[in-house]
Design a protein around this motif. Structure first.
Motif, PDB file in Angstrom:
ATOM      1  N   UNK A   1       0.673  -1.128  -0.035  1.00 25.07           N
ATOM      2  CA  UNK A   1      -0.094   0.005   0.004  1.00 25.07           C
ATOM      3  C   UNK A   1       0.886   1.210  -0.070  1.00 25.07           C
ATOM      4  N   UNK A   2       0.460   2.233  -0.710  1.00 29.41           N
ATOM      5  CA  UNK A   2       1.015   3.680  -0.582  1.00 29.41           C
ATOM      6  C   UNK A   2       0.532   4.319   0.653  1.00 29.41           C
ATOM      7  N   UNK A   3      -0.136   3.905   1.239  1.00 36.03           N
ATOM      8  CA  UNK A   3      -0.458   4.883   2.528  1.00 36.03           C
ATOM      9  C   UNK A   3       0.554   4.693   3.528  1.00 36.03           C
ATOM     10  N   UNK A   4       0.624   5.677   4.516  1.00 34.48           N
ATOM     11  CA  UNK A   4       1.508   5.728   5.468  1.00 34.48           C
ATOM     12  C   UNK A   4       1.040   4.954   6.876  1.00 34.48           C
ATOM     13  N   UNK A   5       2.025   4.721   7.631  1.00 33.09           N
ATOM     14  CA  UNK A   5       1.733   3.734   8.931  1.00 33.09           C
ATOM     15  C   UNK A   5       3.026   3.103   9.352  1.00 33.09           C
ATOM     16  N   UNK A   6       2.647   2.193  10.354  1.00 32.25           N
ATOM     17  CA  UNK A   6       3.429   1.376  11.163  1.00 32.25           C
ATOM     18  C   UNK A   6       3.575   0.286  10.728  1.00 32.25           C
ATOM     19  N   UNK A   7       4.432  -0.735  10.763  1.00 34.20           N
ATOM     20  CA  UNK A   7       4.433  -1.997  10.100  1.00 34.20           C
ATOM     21  C   UNK A   7       5.439  -2.994  10.969  1.00 34.20           C
ATOM     22  N   UNK A   8       5.134  -4.291  10.756  1.00 40.24           N
ATOM     23  CA  UNK A   8       6.043  -5.367  11.582  1.00 40.24           C
ATOM     24  C   UNK A   8       6.465  -6.157  10.599  1.00 40.24           C
ATOM     25  N   UNK A   9       7.769  -6.553  10.425  1.00 42.22           N
ATOM     26  CA  UNK A   9       8.230  -7.691   9.756  1.00 42.22           C
ATOM     27  C   UNK A   9       8.814  -8.955  10.650  1.00 42.22           C
ATOM     28  N   UNK A  10       8.270 -10.044  10.294  1.00 42.46           N
ATOM     29  CA  UNK A  10       8.546 -10.967  11.113  1.00 42.46           C
ATOM     30  C   UNK A  10       9.604 -12.152  10.217  1.00 42.46           C
ATOM     31  N   UNK A  11      10.757 -12.416  10.688  1.00 43.42           N
ATOM     32  CA  UNK A  11      11.814 -13.203  10.159  1.00 43.42           C
ATOM     33  C   UNK A  11      12.228 -14.315  11.027  1.00 43.42           C
TER      34      UNK A  11
ATOM     35  N   UNK B   1      20.047  -6.382   0.781  1.00 45.06           N
ATOM     36  CA  UNK B   1      20.870  -7.597   1.459  1.00 45.06           C
ATOM     37  C   UNK B   1      21.488  -7.406   2.677  1.00 45.06           C
ATOM     38  N   UNK B   2      21.575  -5.996   2.902  1.00 41.23           N
ATOM     39  CA  UNK B   2      22.358  -5.553   4.359  1.00 41.23           C
ATOM     40  C   UNK B   2      21.329  -5.874   5.406  1.00 41.23           C
ATOM     41  N   UNK B   3      20.235  -5.600   5.079  1.00 40.90           N
ATOM     42  CA  UNK B   3      19.177  -5.605   6.255  1.00 40.90           C
ATOM     43  C   UNK B   3      18.559  -7.034   6.552  1.00 40.90           C
ATOM     44  N   UNK B   4      18.208  -7.788   5.329  1.00 45.25           N
ATOM     45  CA  UNK B   4      17.538  -8.910   5.781  1.00 45.25           C
ATOM     46  C   UNK B   4      18.787 -10.042   5.566  1.00 45.25           C
ATOM     47  N   UNK B   5      18.841 -10.705   6.819  1.00 44.39           N
ATOM     48  CA  UNK B   5      19.695 -11.788   6.867  1.00 44.39           C
ATOM     49  C   UNK B   5      18.971 -13.219   7.147  1.00 44.39           C
ATOM     50  N   UNK B   6      17.785 -13.076   7.167  1.00 41.58           N
ATOM     51  CA  UNK B   6      17.001 -14.227   7.434  1.00 41.58           C
ATOM     52  C   UNK B   6      15.894 -14.481   6.524  1.00 41.58           C
ATOM     53  N   UNK B   7      14.670 -15.267   6.666  1.00 34.51           N
ATOM     54  CA  UNK B   7      13.799 -15.410   5.762  1.00 34.51           C
ATOM     55  C   UNK B   7      12.503 -14.602   6.192  1.00 34.51           C
TER      56      UNK B   7
ATOM     57  N   UNK C   1      10.742  -7.039  13.534  1.00 34.79           N
ATOM     58  CA  UNK C   1      11.290  -5.791  13.368  1.00 34.79           C
ATOM     59  C   UNK C   1      10.014  -4.901  13.211  1.00 34.79           C
ATOM     60  N   UNK C   2      10.080  -3.888  14.060  1.00 29.57           N
ATOM     61  CA  UNK C   2       9.056  -2.711  14.074  1.00 29.57           C
ATOM     62  C   UNK C   2       9.435  -1.411  13.296  1.00 29.57           C
ATOM     63  N   UNK C   3       8.693  -1.109  12.230  1.00 24.91           N
ATOM     64  CA  UNK C   3       9.261   0.188  11.628  1.00 24.91           C
ATOM     65  C   UNK C   3       8.125   1.182  11.388  1.00 24.91           C
ATOM     66  N   UNK C   4       8.395   2.203  10.983  1.00 21.03           N
ATOM     67  CA  UNK C   4       7.551   3.266  10.568  1.00 21.03           C
ATOM     68  C   UNK C   4       7.594   3.811   9.175  1.00 21.03           C
ATOM     69  N   UNK C   5       6.623   4.245   8.369  1.00 17.52           N
ATOM     70  CA  UNK C   5       6.589   4.671   7.017  1.00 17.52           C
ATOM     71  C   UNK C   5       5.850   5.678   6.927  1.00 17.52           C
ATOM     72  N   UNK C   6       6.380   6.992   7.475  1.00 16.77           N
ATOM     73  CA  UNK C   6       5.522   8.441   7.310  1.00 16.77           C
ATOM     74  C   UNK C   6       6.186   9.382   6.372  1.00 16.77           C
ATOM     75  N   UNK C   7       7.081   8.934   5.802  1.00 13.67           N
ATOM     76  CA  UNK C   7       7.924   9.633   4.623  1.00 13.67           C
ATOM     77  C   UNK C   7       7.104   9.518   3.256  1.00 13.67           C
ATOM     78  N   UNK C   8       7.981   9.821   2.326  1.00 16.44           N
ATOM     79  CA  UNK C   8       7.457   9.587   0.867  1.00 16.44           C
ATOM     80  C   UNK C   8       7.638   8.192   0.414  1.00 16.44           C
TER      81      UNK C   8
END
Length: 70
Positions: free
Chosen positions: A1-11, A57-63, A36-43
């Motif tokens: 989605x192009x909307x802004x908000x907070x997200x959680x990535x499970x790896x 590749x620098x950030x994701x080191x798991x599945x 990993x909890x992140x926010x996406x309120x920018x462009x």
């Protein structure tokens, strides 16, 4: 989605590993599941941030197991 908000990535890390966390330094992570909890309120919003994690590749080191948008 192009909307802004907070997200959680499970790896999943399939083995223990030392991982560089920005300027904080290296930390040892044991095999297992992590969130990993992140926010996406920018462009670009959520779409841009999640794409960044998947393509970096620098950030994701798991599945990546999945993402949750809050």
């Amino acid at each position: 989605p192009d909307r802004k908000g907070t997200y959680i990535i499970v790896l999943y890390l399939d083995k223990s590993n030392k991982i560089q966390i920005g300027k904080l330094g290296q930390f040892k992570f044991k095999k297992g599941y992590y969130a990993y909890v992140g926010s996406a309120f920018g462009p670009g919003g959520l779409n841009s941030r999640i794409k960044h994690h998947i393509e970096s590749k620098k950030i994701i080191i798991g599945t990546i197991i999945g993402t949750l948008i809050i």
